[in-house]
Motif scaffolding. Structure first.
Motif, PDB file in Angstrom:
ATOM      1  N   ILE A  46      30.720  41.768  40.328  1.00 44.58           N
ATOM      2  CA  ILE A  46      30.560  40.904  41.503  1.00 44.58           C
ATOM      3  C   ILE A  46      30.206  41.714  42.753  1.00 44.58           C
ATOM      4  N   ARG A  47      30.553  42.999  42.771  1.00 41.79           N
ATOM      5  CA  ARG A  47      30.155  43.825  43.915  1.00 41.79           C
ATOM      6  C   ARG A  47      28.639  44.021  43.960  1.00 41.79           C
ATOM      7  N   SER A  48      27.994  43.894  42.812  1.00 41.66           N
ATOM      8  CA  SER A  48      26.549  44.104  42.751  1.00 41.66           C
ATOM      9  C   SER A  48      25.764  42.801  42.729  1.00 41.66           C
ATOM     10  N   THR A  49      26.435  41.675  42.471  1.00 41.23           N
ATOM     11  CA  THR A  49      25.685  40.435  42.272  1.00 41.23           C
ATOM     12  C   THR A  49      26.049  39.312  43.238  1.00 41.23           C
ATOM     13  N   SER A  50      27.125  39.475  44.002  1.00 43.54           N
ATOM     14  CA  SER A  50      27.608  38.364  44.819  1.00 43.54           C
ATOM     15  C   SER A  50      27.782  38.764  46.283  1.00 43.54           C
ATOM     16  N   SER A  51      27.603  37.780  47.163  1.00 46.33           N
ATOM     17  CA  SER A  51      27.937  37.993  48.570  1.00 46.33           C
ATOM     18  C   SER A  51      29.451  38.072  48.688  1.00 46.33           C
ATOM     19  N   ASP A  52      29.945  38.507  49.851  1.00 49.72           N
ATOM     20  CA  ASP A  52      31.390  38.617  50.020  1.00 49.72           C
ATOM     21  C   ASP A  52      32.084  37.272  49.853  1.00 49.72           C
ATOM     22  N   SER A  53      31.503  36.224  50.403  1.00 49.82           N
ATOM     23  CA  SER A  53      32.130  34.906  50.287  1.00 49.82           C
ATOM     24  C   SER A  53      32.138  34.425  48.836  1.00 49.82           C
ATOM     25  N   GLU A  54      31.053  34.681  48.118  1.00 51.94           N
ATOM     26  CA  GLU A  54      31.007  34.313  46.699  1.00 51.94           C
ATOM     27  C   GLU A  54      32.021  35.127  45.902  1.00 51.94           C
ATOM     28  N   ALA A  55      32.121  36.405  46.234  1.00 51.54           N
ATOM     29  CA  ALA A  55      33.054  37.284  45.527  1.00 51.54           C
ATOM     30  C   ALA A  55      34.492  36.811  45.717  1.00 51.54           C
ATOM     31  N   VAL A  56      34.850  36.457  46.941  1.00 56.23           N
ATOM     32  CA  VAL A  56      36.212  35.986  47.220  1.00 56.23           C
ATOM     33  C   VAL A  56      36.514  34.729  46.413  1.00 56.23           C
ATOM     34  N   ALA A  57      35.539  33.828  46.313  1.00 55.47           N
ATOM     35  CA  ALA A  57      35.737  32.599  45.535  1.00 55.47           C
ATOM     36  C   ALA A  57      35.940  32.917  44.047  1.00 55.47           C
ATOM     37  N   ILE A  58      35.160  33.854  43.520  1.00 56.07           N
ATOM     38  CA  ILE A  58      35.282  34.239  42.103  1.00 56.07           C
ATOM     39  C   ILE A  58      36.639  34.890  41.845  1.00 56.07           C
ATOM     40  N   ILE A  59      37.039  35.775  42.736  1.00 58.04           N
ATOM     41  CA  ILE A  59      38.328  36.468  42.586  1.00 58.04           C
ATOM     42  C   ILE A  59      39.477  35.474  42.651  1.00 58.04           C
ATOM     43  N   SER A  60      39.414  34.545  43.599  1.00 55.30           N
ATOM     44  CA  SER A  60      40.486  33.550  43.743  1.00 55.30           C
ATOM     45  C   SER A  60      40.570  32.649  42.517  1.00 55.30           C
ATOM     46  N   ALA A  61      39.408  32.281  41.969  1.00 53.24           N
ATOM     47  CA  ALA A  61      39.398  31.448  40.757  1.00 53.24           C
ATOM     48  C   ALA A  61      39.989  32.208  39.574  1.00 53.24           C
ATOM     49  N   ALA A  62      39.657  33.494  39.463  1.00 55.19           N
ATOM     50  CA  ALA A  62      40.201  34.319  38.383  1.00 55.19           C
ATOM     51  C   ALA A  62      41.717  34.450  38.517  1.00 55.19           C
ATOM     52  N   GLU A  63      42.187  34.602  39.757  1.00 53.97           N
ATOM     53  CA  GLU A  63      43.624  34.702  39.999  1.00 53.97           C
ATOM     54  C   GLU A  63      44.336  33.405  39.618  1.00 53.97           C
ATOM     55  N   ASP A  64      43.793  32.275  40.038  1.00 54.45           N
ATOM     56  CA  ASP A  64      44.408  30.984  39.720  1.00 54.45           C
ATOM     57  C   ASP A  64      44.483  30.773  38.208  1.00 54.45           C
ATOM     58  N   GLU A  65      43.410  31.139  37.522  1.00 51.46           N
ATOM     59  CA  GLU A  65      43.377  30.963  36.070  1.00 51.46           C
ATOM     60  C   GLU A  65      44.395  31.879  35.391  1.00 51.46           C
TER      61      GLU A  65
END
Length: 289
Positions: A46-65
């Motif tokens: 995600i550091r290479s493919t996502s903006s910071d806002s997108e990355a935060v959303a992906i990380i938060s979703a992974a944490e919730d799951e």
């Protein structure tokens, strides 16, 4: 200069007590180990493919799951919750960090640090099993918290080293623990820190890497250590090895650009987190006074 003063003061004036009791590297469930392994590669991608806002959303979703599936699978619910929350918080911090929100993020780190240390100390007293990952994140979260504060560094600096050593003692090949201990040695003044000690830790991190994301991280730091040591060819070779893992090159390209300007990742991160800047009076906590 300011950070060097922190460590010198810590060496001469810090009185601390860290139990040398260790426990099992296998104190957490296969479920949590699996989530850690999955995230090692995801965080790099995600550091290479996502903006910071997108990355935060992906990380938060992974944490919730991950946390949502922990109940009924955890070997130690409290310990594994601390480990997972810390892992996602550290990475989210990387994408949220900016001068305007340093103080708010620091408060989040303080809150998680308190949970982690309480969890560790409770298990040290009771003799319950402790994971190397809890030692690691006690160190990492506290390191983020104590940045920019001389009193907080005096209070926690050497404890952080002991926690990293605890993680490595339990899991000698643990990549993230070796990287974090290498970072501590890089910033600590001689004779307590040195680039040779950092190099030894970073090499151990490369050799012990199980996931490509771990190896990528280890090569990153080893490359920048070589850059700081004036070994441009070894530095470039390590970056190339990280790129060959196929996890993305955007972050590595940015590193190459920094190096081309004579700036290492260490110097860049130092400026980014504001190590040499004082905490505003209205943002200070009891540990900063």
């Amino acid at each position: 200069m300011r950070r060097r003063l922190f460590f010198r003061l810590a060496v001469f004036f810090l009185l601390f007590s860290v139990s040398r009791s260790l426990s099992s590297a296998e104190a957490i469930s296969p479920y949590t180990k699996g989530k850690i392994g999955e995230f090692m590669d995801l965080r790099v991608r995600i550091r290479s493919t996502s903006s910071d806002s997108e990355a935060v959303a992906i990380i938060s979703a992974a944490e919730d799951e991950a946390l949502g599936g922990l109940l009924g699978k955890a070997a130690d619910m409290e310990q594994e919750t601390c480990i997972l929350r810390s892992m996602y918080l550290v990475e989210r911090h990387e994408h949220l960090l900016a001068a305007k929100n340093r103080d708010a993020l620091r408060k989040l780190m303080k809150s998680q640090m308190s949970r982690n240390v309480a969890c560790l100390e409770e298990r040290l007293k009771s003799g319950a099993e402790i994971s190397s990952w809890l030692y690691l994140y006690c160190g990492d979260i506290t390191s983020y918290y104590m940045t920019r504060s001389i009193p907080a560094t005096l209070l926690y600096g050497l404890r952080v080293k002991a926690w990293y050593e605890g993680a490595v003692a339990l899991s000698p090949k643990m990549t993230l623990a070796n990287v974090s201990l290498g970072n501590w040695y890089f910033y600590a003044p001689p004779p307590f820190g040195s680039r040779k000690k950092s190099e030894r830790c970073y090499k151990a991190a490369v050799e012990g890497a199980e996931a490509d994301g771990e190896k990528y991280l280890a090569y990153q730091f080893l490359s920048q250590l070589y850059f700081e040591m004036g070994n441009a060819s070894e530095s470039a070779a390590c970056i190339d090895k990280a790129a060959s893992l196929g996890l993305g090159t955007a972050e590595l390209d940015a590193m190459r650009e920094l190096n081309g300007k004579g700036i290492s990742l260490f110097a860049h991160n130092r400026n980014r987190v504001g190590i040499d800047e004082d905490i505003p009076e209205d943002a200070k906590e009891a540990d900063d006074r």
